[in-house]
Design an enzyme around this catalytic site. Structure first.
Site, PDB file in Angstrom:
ATOM      1  N   ASP A 184       0.867  -1.179   0.000  1.00 32.14           N
ATOM      2  CA  ASP A 184       0.000   0.000   0.000  1.00 32.14           C
ATOM      3  C   ASP A 184       0.898   1.221   0.000  1.00 32.14           C
ATOM      4  OD1 ASP A 184      -2.334   1.789   0.488  1.00 32.14           O
ATOM      5  OD2 ASP A 184      -3.328  -0.104   0.938  1.00 32.14           O
ATOM      6  N   HIS A 263      -2.864   3.346  -4.633  1.00 31.52           N
ATOM      7  CA  HIS A 263      -2.342   2.868  -3.344  1.00 31.52           C
ATOM      8  C   HIS A 263      -0.932   2.296  -3.502  1.00 31.52           C
ATOM      9  CE1 HIS A 263      -5.679   3.247  -0.450  1.00 31.52           C
ATOM     10  NE2 HIS A 263      -6.458   3.128  -1.506  1.00 31.52           N
ATOM     11  N   ASP A 334      -8.697  -0.302  -5.922  1.00 31.82           N
ATOM     12  CA  ASP A 334      -9.609   0.605  -5.230  1.00 31.82           C
ATOM     13  C   ASP A 334      -9.025   2.012  -5.084  1.00 31.82           C
ATOM     14  OD1 ASP A 334      -7.726  -0.718  -3.457  1.00 31.82           O
ATOM     15  OD2 ASP A 334      -8.703   0.344  -1.819  1.00 31.82           O
ATOM     16  N   GLU A 335      -9.909   2.973  -4.950  1.00 37.55           N
ATOM     17  CA  GLU A 335      -9.587   4.360  -4.590  1.00 37.55           C
ATOM     18  C   GLU A 335      -8.453   4.931  -5.444  1.00 37.55           C
ATOM     19  OE1 GLU A 335     -10.949   4.426   0.092  1.00 37.55           O
ATOM     20  OE2 GLU A 335      -8.870   3.941  -0.339  1.00 37.55           O
ATOM     21  N   TRP A 401     -16.819  -4.132  -1.225  1.00 37.24           N
ATOM     22  CA  TRP A 401     -16.585  -3.523   0.083  1.00 37.24           C
ATOM     23  C   TRP A 401     -17.419  -2.269   0.319  1.00 37.24           C
ATOM     24  CZ3 TRP A 401     -14.399   1.299   1.378  1.00 37.24           C
ATOM     25  CH2 TRP A 401     -13.897   2.057   0.316  1.00 37.24           C
ATOM     26  N   PHE A 427     -13.479  -5.015  10.473  1.00 34.80           N
ATOM     27  CA  PHE A 427     -13.271  -5.216  11.911  1.00 34.80           C
ATOM     28  C   PHE A 427     -12.314  -4.205  12.512  1.00 34.80           C
ATOM     29  CE2 PHE A 427     -14.500 -10.009  12.190  1.00 34.80           C
ATOM     30  CZ  PHE A 427     -15.755  -9.695  11.708  1.00 34.80           C
TER      31      PHE A 427
END
Length: 547
Positions: A184, A263, A334-335, A401, A427
């Site tokens: 990441d 990322h 993602d993102e 997600w 979580f």
């Protein structure tokens, strides 16, 4: 998933097994394990011998008894492979009488899960009480074939020994996927021999004391002070193979995640030539979301217009695939901060050359290109639900997600889905009101009962569309979780809750019975082993019988 009908009824467990089995019938007598008990299995089968040793070691740990194997004895614990259509690939049949414990399954995986149920019928810790197992008949198999956990080791690094501890917990609760988020912005955690700077540079960052608090509170404007310190770590390829082998012995598949095209700040710190603007930078730290204050002053995306970036990623994945034999490789997706691509001449030329309409379709081009590479090496691409943007790659599997919307869209399009909605399956989010919880993000409260009641079959999916839902997976992102104790607290007891949600038939589920089973065995086991857990539902027995 398994569509086996007409199996059984639900009886209140009176055992402490989690997940609750499909069918359990209890009788009044017991099998008592002692030094006169032997473990019986086909001696020529090395896999079954390993299971025999596994059970023998556990029994010795909780009792001191060292059981023989394949000896003549009055009391036998036997396990064997059979052909039973009602059990599927992961089911088992456990029969206990006063003279024999018999465990049967179609596969080693089924036998292993049966052993987990048997272990939960034994004392949680060694107290020298008799090892009595109630006479019973269990027929059991999972509701979903994908029962997973994602752990982020980029934001905070955890040792191989810690990873094995979490794998042990997954195995106890019959989970079968460990999704390892290895890269990441804030750290690259896997040795890649062709590109050594990924770990010599990308695995380390300069943290500032208090930066985690700064990161969470966007109103906190006071500059951080304090001496930066070097923080990080990585896994050698041999260590990663060790984790893969350890997980395999417990029927758990390790799926690596190598983030792209976004990322990727840590990788692009090491190799800025594969980004759009080739900024010279340090590995992002924890001061703000995604490790940066101003994204335009730092590299976070691979350049989609630069063929050398794709060749770099293909080189990386070639080494990754030699370490991880999993069917899937997770590529993130993602993102993605598309502003880079909007301002990059090479990316804009790629859009023009490929006849694309916009940066969303450029992302789809990127994912399609990586999918073709993985397919050529007999691997399947797995990505977060943003890979739907601009058109989904034909054989890709979607991990949903941002709620269930992406998963529903993929299932309706006939593509495989794993449900991992942040509410309730992240979580790292709080389990109760913020005042009583460790420091962390307060987007939603993902309480134990909400996790337990989650059903991966989203409303609005037809029976046919449901067949594309492989199962579910919880995720734990570690921006604010820097210690093993804190990580354990966030996992437990929500891990066994999602395990039961993914294994047990809906008609057999009962939250209050689940909590009772936690109290009768699992909380005791964790407490005595020094494993931290959320104690809201814990009924302490510390003062029972005291005056």
């Amino acid at each position: 998933m398994y569509f086996i009908l007409g199996m059984s009824f639900h009886a209140k467990s009176q055992t402490n097994i989690i997940p609750q089995p499909v069918s359990i019938t209890l009788n009044d007598d017991f099998f008592v394990i002692d030094n006169n008990t032997t473990i019986k299995y086909p001696a020529s089968n090395e896999e079954l011998k390993a299971l025999g040793d596994y059970l023998s070691n556990h029994i010795q740990h909780v009792s001191g008894y060292k059981l023989s194997s394949n000896k003549k004895a009055n009391k036998i614990i036997s396990f064997s492979l059979v052909k039973a259509n009602d059990l599927g690939d992961e089911g088992y049949r456990l029969n206990v009488t006063p003279l024999e414990i018999s465990l049967k399954a179609n596969t080693k995986a089924g036998l292993f899960y049966g052993l987990q149920s048997l272990i939960q019928c034994l004392p949680a810790i060694r107290t020298n009480e008799p090892l009595q197992v109630s006479s019973m008949d269990i027929v059991d198999y999972p509701r979903f074939s994908w029962r997973g956990m994602m752990l982020d080791v980029s934001r905070h690094f955890y040792s191989v020994d810690a990873i094995k501890e979490f794998i042990d917990l997954l195995a106890l609760y019959k989970m079968n996927v460990f999704h390892w988020h290895l890269t990441d912005n804030e750290g690259w955690r896997l040795e890649i021999k062709k590109y050594p700077k990924l770990t010599s540079i990308g695995a380390w960052r300069n943290e500032i004391p208090g930066s985690i608090i700064y990161k969470l509170d966007s109103t906190y404007k006071v500059p951080l002070t304090g001496k930066p310190y070097r923080y990080g770590g990585f896994y050698t390829q041999e260590q990663a193979k060790e984790v893969v082998a350890y997980a395999k012995s417990k029927n758990i598949t390790v799926i690596p995640e190598i983030e792209m095209p976004g990322h990727s700040g840590a990788a692009l710190t090491a190799y800025p030539q594969f980004s759009c603007f080739q900024h010279q930078q340090e590995t992002p730290n924890s001061t703000l979301w995604n490790g940066v204050v101003d994204p335009m002053k730092i590299n976070l995306n691979y350049c989609a217009g630069n063929d050398s970036a794709f060749l770099f990623l293909e080189d990386v994945l070639m080494e990754v695939m030699k370490i991880f034999p999993s069917e899937y490789i997770h590529i993130g997706g993602d993102e993605v901060e598309k502003t880079y691509w909007e301002n990059c001449p090479k990316c804009q030329q790629r859009i023009k050359d490929e006849g694309l309409n916009d940066e969303k379709e450029l992302q789809s081009y990127f994912i399609h290109r990586m999918e073709k590479f993985l397919l050529a090496h007999n691997k399947k691409l797995l990505g977060w639900d943003e890979i739907l943007e601009g058109g989904l790659a034909p054989s890709a599997t979607v991990m949903s997600w941002r709620g269930e919307k992406g998963g529903i869209a993929a299932a309706k399009a006939g593509q495989q889905v794993i449900m991992s909605p942040s509410n309730p399956l992240y979580f790292n989010r709080l389990q109760g009101e913020q005042a009583s919880e460790p420091f962390g993000p307060n987007f939603t409260i993902n309480s134990l009962d909400k996790v337990y009641n989650y059903n991966p079959y989203a409303e609005g999916l037809s029976m046919q569309e449901r067949t594309f839902v492989l199962g579910g997976q919880f995720a734990i992102w570690t921006e604010f979780i820097s210690s093993i104790s804190h990580l354990e607290y966030m996992l437990l007891p929500r891990m066994p809750a999602i395990a039961e949600a993914l294994w047990t038939p809906l008609e057999n589920k009962d939250f209050h019975d689940f909590v009772e089973r936690l109290n009768n065995w699992h909380f005791i086991s964790w407490e005595q082993k020094g494993i931290n857990f959320h104690k809201e539902n814990y009924t302490s027995r510390a003062h029972e019988g005291s005056r």
